[in-house]
Structure formats: C-alpha cells, structure tokens
Design a protein around this motif. Structure first.
Motif, PDB file in Angstrom:
ATOM      1  N   TRP A 198      -0.393  -5.067 -37.372  1.00 31.41           N
ATOM      2  CA  TRP A 198       0.333  -4.263 -38.359  1.00 31.41           C
ATOM      3  C   TRP A 198       0.707  -5.163 -39.533  1.00 31.41           C
ATOM      4  N   PRO A 199       1.020  -4.562 -40.726  1.00 28.17           N
ATOM      5  CA  PRO A 199       1.335  -5.396 -41.885  1.00 28.17           C
ATOM      6  C   PRO A 199       2.579  -6.252 -41.636  1.00 28.17           C
ATOM      7  N   SER A 200       2.622  -7.394 -42.299  1.00 29.65           N
ATOM      8  CA  SER A 200       3.735  -8.330 -42.093  1.00 29.65           C
ATOM      9  C   SER A 200       5.072  -7.689 -42.464  1.00 29.65           C
ATOM     10  N   TRP A 201       5.064  -6.819 -43.513  1.00 29.01           N
ATOM     11  CA  TRP A 201       6.341  -6.216 -43.910  1.00 29.01           C
ATOM     12  C   TRP A 201       6.933  -5.374 -42.772  1.00 29.01           C
ATOM     13  N   ALA A 202       6.046  -4.773 -41.939  1.00 24.40           N
ATOM     14  CA  ALA A 202       6.552  -3.913 -40.857  1.00 24.40           C
ATOM     15  C   ALA A 202       7.300  -4.762 -39.826  1.00 24.40           C
ATOM     16  N   ALA A 203       6.739  -5.970 -39.522  1.00 23.11           N
ATOM     17  CA  ALA A 203       7.431  -6.862 -38.581  1.00 23.11           C
ATOM     18  C   ALA A 203       8.770  -7.284 -39.181  1.00 23.11           C
ATOM     19  N   GLY A 204       8.768  -7.617 -40.489  1.00 25.49           N
ATOM     20  CA  GLY A 204      10.012  -8.033 -41.148  1.00 25.49           C
ATOM     21  C   GLY A 204      11.045  -6.908 -41.116  1.00 25.49           C
ATOM     22  N   ALA A 205      10.583  -5.672 -41.417  1.00 24.89           N
ATOM     23  CA  ALA A 205      11.520  -4.537 -41.434  1.00 24.89           C
ATOM     24  C   ALA A 205      12.117  -4.317 -40.039  1.00 24.89           C
ATOM     25  N   ALA A 206      11.269  -4.465 -39.004  1.00 24.13           N
ATOM     26  CA  ALA A 206      11.774  -4.257 -37.638  1.00 24.13           C
ATOM     27  C   ALA A 206      12.810  -5.327 -37.292  1.00 24.13           C
ATOM     28  N   VAL A 207      12.494  -6.594 -37.623  1.00 26.12           N
ATOM     29  CA  VAL A 207      13.421  -7.685 -37.274  1.00 26.12           C
ATOM     30  C   VAL A 207      14.747  -7.510 -38.022  1.00 26.12           C
ATOM     31  N   ILE A 208      14.658  -7.203 -39.335  1.00 24.71           N
ATOM     32  CA  ILE A 208      15.908  -7.054 -40.110  1.00 24.71           C
ATOM     33  C   ILE A 208      16.713  -5.853 -39.577  1.00 24.71           C
ATOM     34  N   SER A 209      16.029  -4.762 -39.232  1.00 22.18           N
ATOM     35  CA  SER A 209      16.750  -3.590 -38.698  1.00 22.18           C
ATOM     36  C   SER A 209      17.455  -3.948 -37.396  1.00 22.18           C
ATOM     37  N   LEU A 210      16.774  -4.719 -36.538  1.00 22.31           N
ATOM     38  CA  LEU A 210      17.403  -5.101 -35.263  1.00 22.31           C
ATOM     39  C   LEU A 210      18.596  -6.018 -35.505  1.00 22.31           C
ATOM     40  N   ILE A 211      18.494  -6.857 -36.543  1.00 22.12           N
ATOM     41  CA  ILE A 211      19.642  -7.725 -36.857  1.00 22.12           C
ATOM     42  C   ILE A 211      20.838  -6.860 -37.285  1.00 22.12           C
ATOM     43  N   LEU A 212      20.560  -5.838 -38.119  1.00 18.91           N
ATOM     44  CA  LEU A 212      21.658  -4.949 -38.552  1.00 18.91           C
ATOM     45  C   LEU A 212      22.326  -4.292 -37.339  1.00 18.91           C
ATOM     46  N   LEU A 213      21.493  -3.809 -36.405  1.00 18.39           N
ATOM     47  CA  LEU A 213      22.054  -3.151 -35.216  1.00 18.39           C
ATOM     48  C   LEU A 213      22.856  -4.150 -34.385  1.00 18.39           C
ATOM     49  N   GLY A 214      22.292  -5.349 -34.215  1.00 22.59           N
ATOM     50  CA  GLY A 214      22.972  -6.382 -33.411  1.00 22.59           C
ATOM     51  C   GLY A 214      24.326  -6.747 -34.011  1.00 22.59           C
ATOM     52  N   VAL A 215      24.364  -6.873 -35.353  1.00 20.44           N
ATOM     53  CA  VAL A 215      25.632  -7.231 -35.999  1.00 20.44           C
ATOM     54  C   VAL A 215      26.664  -6.138 -35.744  1.00 20.44           C
ATOM     55  N   SER A 216      26.246  -4.883 -35.913  1.00 22.17           N
ATOM     56  CA  SER A 216      27.223  -3.797 -35.743  1.00 22.17           C
ATOM     57  C   SER A 216      27.701  -3.752 -34.283  1.00 22.17           C
ATOM     58  N   TRP A 217      26.806  -4.018 -33.329  1.00 25.32           N
ATOM     59  CA  TRP A 217      27.224  -3.958 -31.919  1.00 25.32           C
ATOM     60  C   TRP A 217      28.160  -5.109 -31.579  1.00 25.32           C
ATOM     61  N   LEU A 218      27.834  -6.289 -32.120  1.00 25.34           N
ATOM     62  CA  LEU A 218      28.690  -7.450 -31.832  1.00 25.34           C
ATOM     63  C   LEU A 218      30.098  -7.221 -32.394  1.00 25.34           C
ATOM     64  N   LEU A 219      30.156  -6.713 -33.633  1.00 28.01           N
ATOM     65  CA  LEU A 219      31.476  -6.458 -34.230  1.00 28.01           C
ATOM     66  C   LEU A 219      32.249  -5.453 -33.381  1.00 28.01           C
ATOM     67  N   GLY A 220      31.548  -4.422 -32.941  1.00 30.16           N
ATOM     68  CA  GLY A 220      32.192  -3.384 -32.127  1.00 30.16           C
ATOM     69  C   GLY A 220      32.709  -3.943 -30.805  1.00 30.16           C
TER      70      GLY A 220
END
Ligand code: HEM
Length: 478
Positions: free
Chosen positions: A125-147
């Motif tokens: 898959w295109p490199s941007w798709a891997a980047g988008a997935a990783v950044i999205s998971l980081i956003l989710l991880g940050v929100s869960w950790l804060l919670g």
C-alpha cells in the motif's frame, strides 16, 4: 461526585450513541468478510485485508472506548473525573477513527490489527497510508492514556492512592467509609493500561521514525513483544472495565450489597501482575524468545484466570442465589456477559497451552475465543450499561434483542471454533488457494453457516437499538 451531573450524562450519551452506530457498521464489515470467505462474494485480497484491519482495529477500539465510557460515568458518581478531558478525548478519538478509515478504505492499509513489524512498511500500500494509520493510532493511544491517568487521579484524590488499590483491606484495616470494589478493579486496570499504553506509544513512535526514515531497521522480535504487551493488556482491561461495571450495578437489581473485602482486594492486585506476563503466549512460535518466558507465558495465562474470575463468579452467585432478582434486561445482560467472558476465557486458556497451541496457532480458534469474550461478553456488559443510562421502557423488546444476539452470537463463534479444530487458517480472504481440499471445504462451509447467525445478530441488535433509542430524549433532558 462530579458537579455537572447532567453534562456528564449527556457526554456519556453522545459517546454511547456514537459507539452503537460505529459498532453496527463494523458488524456489517464482519459480515462482508464472512460472505467473502463463504465464496459468495469475490472480494479482492487488498480490499479484504483493508476491511479486516478496519474491522479489527475499529472493534477493539470501540469496545475499549465503550467500556471506558461506562466506567467513567460510574466513577463520576463517586469521584471527580475531568469532564473537559472526557470531551477532548471524544474529539481525539474521532480524529483517530477518521484517520484509520482513510488509511484502510482509501489507502488500502491492511496490516491487520496487530500492525506487526515490518508488515506496515512492506505490504504494497502507499507509504502515506502507513503513515496515516500510525499517526491515527498515536492519536488514539494519547487519548486513552490521558483517560486512564485521569481515572487514577480521580480515584486517588477521593480515596488515596494505596487505599484505591485496596491495600488498607489487604493490611486488615477496614476503613470507616466503605469503598466500592469497582474502584480497586479500575485502579488495577487503569494502572496496567497506562503502563502498557506507554509501551505501545513508544512502539508507535519507532514506527513513525521508520516511516520518516525508511532506512531505519527495527528489531522485529522487540516490536512484537511491545505490540502484544500493549494489545493483550488493552483487551484484558477492556474486560475488567466491563466486570467492574457489573460489580457496581448488579447490586441495584439484586438488592444485595457487593462489598469490598480482603479477598477481593488481593485477587485484583494479583490480576495486575499476572495480566502483564500472560501476553507471552502470543509468541510461542517465536523461537528467538528465551525459553523461560515461554513457560512463564503459559503459567501466567493459567494463573491470570484464577483470582479475578473465581472471585467474580462467587460474587455473582452470592448476588443472585435466592435473591428474588427480577430478570429484567440489565441484570440479564450482565450475567450473560459474565458467561461470555468465562467461555471465551476458557477457550483462550486452551489456546495458551503450549501443546494445544502447536495445533491451534493462527487457526480460526483464535478469532473464535476473542469474539466470544468480546461479542458475548463486553458487548453485553456495554449494552447493559447503556440501557441503564437511557432508561427506556421497552424491556421486552430489549430482552428479545439480547436473546437473539446471544443465539446468533454463539452460533457465529461456534463456526470459528469448529473451523479452528478443522485446521482452517485465520485471515484468509478466501480458501481457494488452500492446498488441502478438505480444509478449504471446511473453511467455506463454516463461513456459510456463520452468515446465517450474523444476520440473527443484526436482527437482535436492531431490536435492542429500537428499545434503547426510545429512551434517548428523556435521558438527555433529565
Ligand atoms: C457480528 C459481529 C462480528 C462479525 C460478523 C465479525 C467477523 C469477523 C471476521 C470474519 C473476521 C476475520 C476472521 C479471520 O479470518 O481471521 C474478524 C476478525 C476480527 N474481529 Fe470480528 N466480527 C464481529 C465482531 C467483533 C467484535 C465484537 C470484536 C471486538 C473486538 C471483533 C474484533 C475482531 C478482531 C480484532 C479481528 C482480527 C482482525 C485481524 O486479524 O487483524 N469482531 N471478525
């Protein structure tokens, strides 16, 4: 207790409705996969794996967030979690979800929910798709950790940190003001969650570095340990959140208090340590792992079922035995949910036994066990809490929905278990390429049968939704 009670309730309702809608869409994606595996629909493999990744990550995420929302709302009845952060996390989670949808459905990112290294960077898959997935998971991880940190803060400032962990009960000092057992379970679960989310975050940061500098080489075995420490613990604490809600709410229906005591405190404190070591059972086939941790994986997997599960089951019996409990929707959903947790948990213990794992590894047995404790465990506990939150007057319709989902659900997961026993591998977009005709045939026929049961689940879910949504207007106003 939180001051803005109505605001807290409304935000919980917003989360709950979003969760219910997303859940149904993800069920439909699951149906599409099973239809493809049955050979009734030709889905190109890249689309199948994108759908599988979105379904897997989405479901694990929606279960975690749903269970968190339930316990956040219940914690707010005793302590003061931050409503502002709760709202902020909603936005962060939505951003993460939108990012994952774009990465998978548009970018065809299909590395599965483990995003196991190095697959995210070499799947075609295109490199941007891997980047988008990783950044999205980081956003989710940050929100869960804060919670998670916020709930730890709220409980610690209400009861004290060590008392929040029930250590005063362990030391034999019963406090004057009783502490709800839910608090100890949540402290343990949030601490385990926060520790391992930090590990998950470190792994994702390394992924981000790899995405930005492709020449960087990471250690695959280290990455695998990190992802499973994070993922396995996340799944387990999601279940603990559901169980915590049952401890808190079942007494409302049984009329019997569910008290904190030394045994409950010791059990859940033990669960904290055991849950952190059980994940090694995911790495039995990684021969680079030291032998000692392979054995530790099996021992911790066995032991981790004992304290929390045994104490909870005895507690449930003590709650319902001769209690004249009225089996309305909420207690029924809770008790069925605990049953699903136990059945799925036992199937997990079977798979964590090294001897059985030699046969069952990466077969359909694996989705079989986790779909059982999620779909027939966490989902039931979640829909119980949501029903209580909305307070509709459609108990009969909701119970019809519950039983229909239960029948459909057990039929659906049985198709996975039978497939696993017949050596059908997991994660196949179709079974045409399998070299053993009997296994390919078993894969297709179990998938075809599953389709019928999934339709039953959808019918049950719609009945439940109709019941629960009839209460939204009133719940919002009060
Ligand atoms: C009726 C509801 C559901 C249906 C029809 C469904 C269907 C499926 C199917 C067909 C697969 C692929 C299995 C394989 O070949 O390996 C799958 C994988 C998966 N499902 Fe579900 N599922 C449902 C509910 C859930 C729930 C409630 C969860 C909660 C966490 C969940 C989480 C996952 C995960 C994590 C995977 C693995 C994805 C991967 O291997 O990367 N599913 N599901």
């Amino acid at each position: 207790m939180i001051e803005n009670k109505l605001g807290a309730k409304r935000m919980a309702i917003v989360y709950a409705i979003t969760g219910l809608v997303v859940f149904l869409i993800l069920v439909l994606l699951g149906l599409v996969m099973r239809v493809a595996q049955a050979g009734m629909l030709g889905l190109p493999p890249d689309l199948f794996y994108a759908v599988m990744t979105l379904h897997g990550l989405g479901m694990v995420g929606v279960m975690y967030v749903g269970a968190y929302v339930g316990v956040w709302y219940l914690t707010a009845q005793h302590a003061k979690p931050s409503l502002g952060l709760f709202k902020f996390n909603y936005v962060l989670t939505l951003l993460g979800v939108v990012g994952l949808i774009v990465a998978t459905l548009i970018g065809r990112f299909g590395a599965g929910w483990y995003v196991l290294y190095p697959l995210p960077f070499m799947g075609g898959w295109p490199s941007w798709a891997a980047g988008a997935a990783v950044i999205s998971l980081i956003l989710l991880g940050v929100s869960w950790l804060l919670g998670q940190l916020d709930i730890i803060r709220a409980i610690a400032s209400r009861y004290g940190f060590t008392n929040g962990l029930g250590w005063n009960y362990i030391a034999g000092n019963t406090p004057k003001e009783e502490m709800p057992p839910m608090m100890v379970i949540l402290m343990v679960a949030m601490l385990a969650g926060a520790l391992t989310t930090v590990v998950g975050a470190a792994m994702l940061m390394l992924y981000l570095a790899k995405w930005l500098s492709p020449e960087l080489a990471l250690d695959p075995l280290l990455m695998k340990n990190m992802v499973f420490l994070f993922g396995h613990t996340l799944v387990n604490i999601t279940l603990y959140f559901g169980v915590a809600a049952v401890y808190e709410m079942l007494p409302i229906f049984s009329g019997r208090p569910w008290k904190m005591n030394r045994i409950v405190a010791i059990s859940w404190n033990l669960a904290f340590f055991l849950v952190l070591f059980a994940y090694f059972h995911h790495l039995y086939f990684d021969f680079g792992q030291p032998n000692a941790v392979q054995y530790l994986g099996q021992i911790a997997s066995y032991l981790s079922t004992v304290p929390a599960t045994v104490v909870t089951v005895f507690g449930i019996f003590a709650q319902v035995y001769r209690s004249n409990i009225k089996w309305s929707f909420v207690p029924l959903a809770f008790v069925l949910g605990i049953c699903g947790w136990i059945v799925g948990g036992l199937a997990a213990v079977v798979d964590s036994t090294i001897r059985f794992n030699l046969y069952l590894h990466n077969t359909m047995w694996v989705p079989g066990h986790f779909h059982t404790y999620f779909l027939l465990g966490v989902v039931f506990m979640f829909i119980g809490v949501v029903y209580f939150l909305m307070g509709p007057k459609e108990d009969k319709l909701a119970r019809f929905g519950l039983w229909t989902i239960a029948i459909g659900g057990y039929g659906f997961v049985t198709s996975f278990f039978v497939g696993g026993l017949m050596a059908v591998p997991r994660r196949m977009s179709n079974y045409d390429s399998l070299p053993v005709a009997a296994v390919a045939q078993a894969g297709q026929s179990t998938a075809s049968i599953a389709v019928i049961f999934i339709l039953l689940i959808a019918v049950g879910a719609l009945a439940y939704y109709a019941a629960v949504f009839s209460g939204v207007k009133k719940a919002w106003a009060e």
